[in-house]
Design a protein around this motif. Sequence first.
Motif, PDB file in Angstrom:
ATOM      1  N   THR A   1       0.920  -1.164   0.130  1.00  0.00           N
ATOM      2  CA  THR A   1       0.044   0.038   0.032  1.00  0.00           C
ATOM      3  C   THR A   1       0.953   1.400   0.098  1.00  0.00           C
ATOM      4  N   LYS A   2       2.079   1.375   0.226  1.00  0.00           N
ATOM      5  CA  LYS A   2       2.940   2.262   0.522  1.00  0.00           C
ATOM      6  C   LYS A   2       2.549   3.148   1.673  1.00  0.00           C
ATOM      7  N   ARG A   3       1.817   2.811   2.701  1.00  0.00           N
ATOM      8  CA  ARG A   3       1.232   3.601   3.736  1.00  0.00           C
ATOM      9  C   ARG A   3       2.213   3.197   5.009  1.00  0.00           C
ATOM     10  N   THR A   4       2.218   3.817   5.885  1.00  0.00           N
ATOM     11  CA  THR A   4       2.933   3.600   7.053  1.00  0.00           C
ATOM     12  C   THR A   4       2.152   2.401   7.962  1.00  0.00           C
ATOM     13  N   ASN A   5       3.005   1.549   8.510  1.00  0.00           N
ATOM     14  CA  ASN A   5       2.582   1.028   9.197  1.00  0.00           C
ATOM     15  C   ASN A   5       3.366   0.334  10.442  1.00  0.00           C
ATOM     16  N   SER A   6       2.974   0.211  11.756  1.00  0.00           N
ATOM     17  CA  SER A   6       3.844  -0.113  12.857  1.00  0.00           C
ATOM     18  C   SER A   6       3.310  -1.132  13.840  1.00  0.00           C
ATOM     19  N   PHE A   7       4.089  -1.986  14.444  1.00  0.00           N
ATOM     20  CA  PHE A   7       3.819  -3.186  15.127  1.00  0.00           C
ATOM     21  C   PHE A   7       4.913  -3.335  16.237  1.00  0.00           C
ATOM     22  N   SER A   8       4.236  -3.630  17.645  1.00  0.00           N
ATOM     23  CA  SER A   8       5.055  -3.864  18.792  1.00  0.00           C
ATOM     24  C   SER A   8       5.206  -5.168  18.892  1.00  0.00           C
ATOM     25  N   SER A   9       6.343  -5.620  19.353  1.00  0.00           N
ATOM     26  CA  SER A   9       6.848  -6.851  19.568  1.00  0.00           C
ATOM     27  C   SER A   9       8.097  -7.035  20.601  1.00  0.00           C
ATOM     28  N   GLY A  10       7.818  -7.739  21.729  1.00  0.00           N
ATOM     29  CA  GLY A  10       8.947  -8.042  22.568  1.00  0.00           C
ATOM     30  C   GLY A  10       9.472  -6.660  23.271  1.00  0.00           C
ATOM     31  N   GLY A  11       8.569  -5.775  23.172  1.00  0.00           N
ATOM     32  CA  GLY A  11       9.010  -4.251  23.863  1.00  0.00           C
ATOM     33  C   GLY A  11       9.748  -3.309  22.785  1.00  0.00           C
ATOM     34  N   PHE A  12       9.599  -3.708  21.518  1.00  0.00           N
ATOM     35  CA  PHE A  12      10.211  -3.190  20.367  1.00  0.00           C
ATOM     36  C   PHE A  12       9.302  -2.640  19.470  1.00  0.00           C
ATOM     37  N   LEU A  13       9.264  -1.331  18.970  1.00  0.00           N
ATOM     38  CA  LEU A  13       8.466  -0.879  17.815  1.00  0.00           C
ATOM     39  C   LEU A  13       9.136  -0.963  16.656  1.00  0.00           C
ATOM     40  N   PHE A  14       8.557  -1.779  15.471  1.00  0.00           N
ATOM     41  CA  PHE A  14       8.910  -1.636  14.125  1.00  0.00           C
ATOM     42  C   PHE A  14       8.094  -0.857  13.348  1.00  0.00           C
ATOM     43  N   THR A  15       8.585   0.300  12.420  1.00  0.00           N
ATOM     44  CA  THR A  15       7.843   1.136  11.952  1.00  0.00           C
ATOM     45  C   THR A  15       8.401   1.028  10.408  1.00  0.00           C
ATOM     46  N   PHE A  16       7.360   0.856   9.488  1.00  0.00           N
ATOM     47  CA  PHE A  16       7.799   0.711   7.864  1.00  0.00           C
ATOM     48  C   PHE A  16       6.830   1.686   7.357  1.00  0.00           C
ATOM     49  N   SER A  17       7.564   2.405   6.344  1.00  0.00           N
ATOM     50  CA  SER A  17       7.239   3.641   5.588  1.00  0.00           C
ATOM     51  C   SER A  17       7.551   3.965   4.356  1.00  0.00           C
ATOM     52  N   TYR A  18       6.993   4.623   3.520  1.00  0.00           N
ATOM     53  CA  TYR A  18       7.748   5.175   2.180  1.00  0.00           C
ATOM     54  C   TYR A  18       7.904   6.503   2.175  1.00  0.00           C
ATOM     55  N   ASN A  19       9.119   7.130   1.768  1.00  0.00           N
ATOM     56  CA  ASN A  19       9.109   8.230   1.014  1.00  0.00           C
ATOM     57  C   ASN A  19       9.595   8.376  -0.238  1.00  0.00           C
ATOM     58  N   GLY A  20       8.730   8.814  -1.352  1.00  0.00           N
ATOM     59  CA  GLY A  20       8.871   8.493  -2.514  1.00  0.00           C
ATOM     60  C   GLY A  20       9.184   7.042  -2.698  1.00  0.00           C
ATOM     61  N   GLU A  21      10.292   6.722  -3.685  1.00  0.00           N
ATOM     62  CA  GLU A  21      10.369   5.316  -3.842  1.00  0.00           C
ATOM     63  C   GLU A  21      11.278   4.600  -2.858  1.00  0.00           C
ATOM     64  N   ASN A  22      11.430   5.192  -1.689  1.00  0.00           N
ATOM     65  CA  ASN A  22      12.387   4.792  -0.600  1.00  0.00           C
ATOM     66  C   ASN A  22      11.675   4.116   0.217  1.00  0.00           C
ATOM     67  N   LEU A  23      11.844   3.046   0.714  1.00  0.00           N
ATOM     68  CA  LEU A  23      11.032   2.094   1.739  1.00  0.00           C
ATOM     69  C   LEU A  23      12.084   2.132   3.113  1.00  0.00           C
ATOM     70  N   PHE A  24      11.317   2.354   3.954  1.00  0.00           N
ATOM     71  CA  PHE A  24      12.090   2.709   5.285  1.00  0.00           C
ATOM     72  C   PHE A  24      11.686   1.538   6.446  1.00  0.00           C
ATOM     73  N   ALA A  25      12.677   0.968   7.108  1.00  0.00           N
ATOM     74  CA  ALA A  25      12.259   0.396   8.436  1.00  0.00           C
ATOM     75  C   ALA A  25      12.866   1.033   9.575  1.00  0.00           C
ATOM     76  N   ASP A  26      12.327   1.275  10.541  1.00  0.00           N
ATOM     77  CA  ASP A  26      12.762   1.849  11.955  1.00  0.00           C
ATOM     78  C   ASP A  26      12.472   0.956  12.993  1.00  0.00           C
ATOM     79  N   ILE A  27      13.488   0.844  13.888  1.00  0.00           N
ATOM     80  CA  ILE A  27      13.444  -0.007  15.196  1.00  0.00           C
ATOM     81  C   ILE A  27      13.780   0.755  16.430  1.00  0.00           C
ATOM     82  N   ILE A  28      13.083   0.866  17.355  1.00  0.00           N
ATOM     83  CA  ILE A  28      13.262   1.440  18.447  1.00  0.00           C
ATOM     84  C   ILE A  28      12.807   0.541  19.862  1.00  0.00           C
ATOM     85  N   LYS A  29      13.419   1.164  20.932  1.00  0.00           N
ATOM     86  CA  LYS A  29      12.962   0.398  22.022  1.00  0.00           C
ATOM     87  C   LYS A  29      11.669   1.166  22.716  1.00  0.00           C
ATOM     88  N   GLU A  30      10.625   0.481  22.790  1.00  0.00           N
ATOM     89  CA  GLU A  30       9.498   1.141  23.503  1.00  0.00           C
ATOM     90  C   GLU A  30       9.718   1.298  25.148  1.00  0.00           C
TER      91      GLU A  30
END
Length: 230
Positions: A201-230
């Motif tokens: 969909t090229k829309r931003t989606n996030s999911f929490s697992s094991g105390g971490f937040l995984f966020t996936f998003s697009y900016n133009g043609e670039n796919l991004f994945a971010d990981i942080i500690k919640e």
Amino acid sequence: MKKILISLGFLSIFLVGCSKSEITESKIIQSDGIYNYYKGQANEKIESITLTTQNGTVIDGQVNGTEFMTSSPALLTNEKTLVVINFENGDILEENIDFPKRKSIDNYKDFAMKMNLFISEINENAKTRFPESQSDGTSIISLENNVTTNVNIQDGQIIGVNLSTTGDANKEMATILAAFQTIYQSNNDGVAEAYNNTLETKRTNSFSSGGFLFTFSYNGENLFADIIKE
């Protein structure tokens, strides 16, 4: 005629002086692995925006008409910043923005050793390696198989990971994500579903697992994945 001109001039100045340029909506975003973001919209067109960090560093933000966005590297301590917005009508707005502290994922050296081991075990074609010695700050530590890997380190602790790609060759990004989930016991089908949903969909989606937040998003043609500690 001269009096009318003066009167009109005074009226014009008075209206400008009484106009109130203000922020109509704003939010702090802390899902990014590297930066804290402050974005929003004003009721008047913006000329420029800057953010001054606690150590005095001035960072230029992005402006698009009445919309704005500025950022500051995420820290393990609360950070007080000063945002200054210059409007096209001459108004200037100053605002104090406080970014809450982030949490550490792990000691960076331990993180690097474990990630390198599992990446190579999961996918022999994956080439990303985390240097075991890395200075504090935000850094691009790898560019392999069209995947760029960024890290944010403070006091020897890793705060966040940011991955980006325009085409994941040899499943490089997927391998890095799988290695992280295995090491930090955050395996969950929801992470893969969020990732695939963003791909479709090229829309931003996030999911929490094991105390971490995984966020996936697009900016133009670039796919991004971010990981942080919640």
